[in-house]
Structure formats: C-alpha cells, structure tokens
Design a protein around this motif. Sequence first.
Motif, PDB file in Angstrom:
ATOM      1  N   ALA A  26      11.013 -29.418  46.239  1.00  0.00           N
ATOM      2  CA  ALA A  26      11.056 -27.456  46.334  1.00  0.00           C
ATOM      3  C   ALA A  26      10.765 -27.559  45.174  1.00  0.00           C
ATOM      4  CB  ALA A  26      12.138 -27.716  47.525  1.00  0.00           C
ATOM      5  N   THR A  27      11.981 -27.440  45.035  1.00  0.00           N
ATOM      6  CA  THR A  27      13.010 -26.486  43.012  1.00  0.00           C
ATOM      7  C   THR A  27      12.004 -27.408  42.111  1.00  0.00           C
ATOM      8  OG1 THR A  27      14.581 -28.481  42.719  1.00  0.00           O
ATOM      9  CG2 THR A  27      15.502 -26.497  44.316  1.00  0.00           C
ATOM     10  N   GLY A  28      11.711 -28.402  42.071  1.00  0.00           N
ATOM     11  CA  GLY A  28      11.099 -28.989  41.022  1.00  0.00           C
ATOM     12  C   GLY A  28       9.367 -28.160  40.916  1.00  0.00           C
ATOM     13  N   ALA A  29       8.869 -27.781  41.849  1.00  0.00           N
ATOM     14  CA  ALA A  29       7.834 -27.178  41.886  1.00  0.00           C
ATOM     15  C   ALA A  29       7.961 -25.815  41.651  1.00  0.00           C
ATOM     16  CB  ALA A  29       7.084 -27.543  43.423  1.00  0.00           C
ATOM     17  N   LEU A  30       8.667 -25.127  42.249  1.00  0.00           N
ATOM     18  CA  LEU A  30       9.075 -23.956  41.914  1.00  0.00           C
ATOM     19  C   LEU A  30       9.531 -23.459  40.358  1.00  0.00           C
ATOM     20  CD1 LEU A  30      11.521 -21.584  43.525  1.00  0.00           C
ATOM     21  CD2 LEU A  30      11.567 -21.519  41.541  1.00  0.00           C
ATOM     22  N   GLY A  31      10.084 -24.964  39.515  1.00  0.00           N
ATOM     23  CA  GLY A  31      10.374 -24.842  37.980  1.00  0.00           C
ATOM     24  C   GLY A  31       8.401 -24.737  37.236  1.00  0.00           C
ATOM     25  N   LEU A  32       8.826 -25.811  37.711  1.00  0.00           N
ATOM     26  CA  LEU A  32       6.544 -26.333  37.279  1.00  0.00           C
ATOM     27  C   LEU A  32       5.451 -24.593  37.261  1.00  0.00           C
ATOM     28  CD1 LEU A  32       4.690 -27.869  36.146  1.00  0.00           C
ATOM     29  CD2 LEU A  32       4.247 -29.044  38.098  1.00  0.00           C
ATOM     30  N   MET A  33       6.173 -24.228  38.662  1.00  0.00           N
ATOM     31  CA  MET A  33       4.503 -23.645  38.928  1.00  0.00           C
ATOM     32  C   MET A  33       6.039 -21.695  37.698  1.00  0.00           C
ATOM     33  SD  MET A  33       4.652 -19.664  40.656  1.00  0.00           S
ATOM     34  CE  MET A  33       3.237 -18.811  39.535  1.00  0.00           C
ATOM     35  N   ALA A  34       6.677 -21.731  37.992  1.00  0.00           N
ATOM     36  CA  ALA A  34       7.606 -20.041  37.159  1.00  0.00           C
ATOM     37  C   ALA A  34       6.816 -20.487  35.561  1.00  0.00           C
ATOM     38  CB  ALA A  34       8.983 -19.970  37.210  1.00  0.00           C
ATOM     39  N   GLN A  35       7.170 -22.263  35.813  1.00  0.00           N
ATOM     40  CA  GLN A  35       7.131 -22.619  33.575  1.00  0.00           C
ATOM     41  C   GLN A  35       5.050 -22.290  33.639  1.00  0.00           C
ATOM     42  OE1 GLN A  35       6.117 -26.473  32.740  1.00  0.00           O
ATOM     43  NE2 GLN A  35       7.123 -26.324  31.377  1.00  0.00           N
TER      44      GLN A  35
END
Length: 408
Positions: A316-325
């Motif tokens: 979940a946190t990885g996808a959050l970072g990927l999306m925001a990036q």
Amino acid sequence: MLLFRSLKYYNYRLFFTGQSISLIGTWMQRVAISWLVYRLTGSPFILGLISFASLFPSLILAPFAGSLVDRYNKFRIFWFTQIILMLQAGTLALMVWLNYYDILWIGILSLVQGLVTSLDVTARQSLVVNLVDRKEDIPNAIALNSSVFNGARLIGPAIAGVILSSFGENICFLINFLSYIAVLVCLLLMKIKITVNEKSTENIWFDLKEGFRYLKASPNISSLILLMASSSLLVIPYTTFLPVFAKDIFNGDATTFSWFESCGGLGALIGAIYMATLKSHRNFTRIIIRSSFILSISVLGLAMSPSLIIGLLFAATGALGLMAQNSSINTYLQTHTDDKMRGRTMSYYIMAFQGVLPIGALMMGYFAHLFGTVLVVALEGVAGILIMISFILYRKHRLKEAKARLIT
C-alpha cells in the motif's frame, strides 16, 4: 468542493465517468492475465516477458505518438484507440472462453495492446488540458484522473479476486470488453472543440528532433524524465512480482494476489486524493523527492516482510509513493511545457515510464529466475534510494550553477 473542482466542467465530467467504469475492467483484466500466466507457467521470467510485450512498444513508438498528437486531432485519436482496445479485449475474452490457453497468443495480444496504448496514453494525457477551462484547475484534473486510475486499481482487483476464485479468468476479460462501452458513450456525448496546431511542413523526424532539442534546452523537464526512466528500469518492476509474493512467498491463491493489488490501489488512491487537493503553485519537486523515497523504502520493506500483513502494508505505501511520484512529475511537465510541445514532451514522459518499464520487468524477471525474487526486489529498493540521492545532488549542483551565474 476543492477536491472535485474539475468536475464542474461538462466535458471533464463525462471523461471522468467513462474512465471510472472502463478502468475497473482494465484492472480486472490485468490481474487476470498476470494470474493466468503465472498459473500456467509458474515462471517469474515468463511473467516479466508478458509485461515486456504489453509495455515495450511505448519505448519505441511514444515519440512518434507525441508527434502525431501534436499534428492531428487528439480527441479523434483517443476515440480510435478506445475502439481498438475494446476489440483486443474482446479477442482475448473469446480465446480464453474457448479454453485456448496459449501463452504465445496471450503475448501477441499483449503486444497489440502495447502498440495501441502507446498512442492512447499520449492522446489521453494531452487531452486533459482541453477538458477544463481554467489553467489553475489543470493540476486538479490530472490528479483526479490519477484518482480514477487508482480507485479502479482498488476496486478492479478486489472484484477480480472473487471472480477468479469462483468463475475463472474468462469472466474478467469479458467484463473489460463490455466496460469500453461506457467510454464510447461518454465520448459521443462530449461537446468539445480541439484546436489543431498548424501542421508542420517538415516530416515527422523533424518533429522528433525538435522535441529532443526542447528537452535538451529544458534541464528541469529533462531531469524529471530521466528520473522517471531510472525508476521505471530499476524500481517499479517490483509490481511484476506481486503474483510471486502472493502464491509462493506467502503461500496464497488468487484471492491473496487480489489483496496485494487492492492494497496497492488503496495506497495509490490516498496519494491521488492528496495530489488532487494541491494547488498549481506547490513545490512539486519536493513532493517528487519525498514520494520517491517512500516508494523505494516500501519496496525494500516488501522484500523483507516477515508476514503477509506487513507485506500488504508495504504494498500500500509503495503504491502511494509511486502514484504521488508519477502524478507530481506529470503535473510539473503539463504545467511547465509549451502547448505546441506538450504532446511530444508527454510522449517522452510515457516512454520513460511505460516504455522503459518492460525492459526493467524483463531484466528483473531474469535476475529473479537466477537469484530469487526476494533478493532482486530488495535490490530494487536500494537502487531507488541511490537514484534519489543522485537526483538531489544534481539539483543542488544546478542551484549552485544558477547562483554563480547571477553573481557573475
């Protein structure tokens, strides 16, 4: 409401609605294909190869797609690509419905999807700015577009997990085929006039060179595209191995895999909502740096997870970072690029993201076959951290050069 301010525009509202429905079907198909391929082959390398086939065309064709979008009516191009993608989904549904489980043909259909998507995504990204009337609402429109994508990523895999366990892959493919009807209906209802740039008298190679020269003369833009390419090559391919984590590392099934995708969708949706609340004057470079570190640390954490719950949390946190990036880079490029160069600039962004990603997926899939998935994913996280340290040092060097020029 500030979060949904772009929905006040009629055309964007239709675009938002059609994409909301269609992308659920798209994510269902993505999950079903990944699970089907790994179920049939049990090979991380083949899984990476299919991902390579679906995304590699963007590396070769994205610059050409950008030139076409700058030359012709991007709305008509988007309409055409949706029809072709609908036919591709229908062909895949029919093949699996007839129990014709052939990896070669799945790869060919994935390649067709990649060929069309390289044009589709460029037209779609460039079209968003024409669906809102005020420039200050463009970041919100882009972020809402990302929230649609990631909301579908949350819902689609959850539905796919139930359907895969109960009925099989063919129903997922059929639903994706039918979901394109929503997009086509919404496109028919739009009242939009696209101002087509004056067609260049030069050939398309001239347009490509002009786009490259523009990037070369814009180091802030080109550095972000290089950052995206590095991340796509060495970090983001971790998403290819989620079926491996679900099935082999955590001893799960199709439902477990859908949990990983849904947790990723939830994290990305939270990131998209955050991005949608931002105003156009925010420091997007700072957001890019923070989100990239979140992505890299989460990938490393996923590889080292001692339990399924911890693994889902890092997904979940990885996808959050990927999306925001991705969203912050996308927003920066859209708002800092000349209108006549937007299609070509976005095509280089898509090439750096979707075009480089399959090379990374294929390369990491091969390494995972040799050295194991957990080790390779851990190294992806470390690579992401090193990439961001290099990016920060480059930005500091640029600032020093700029200050030196002002003094002299």
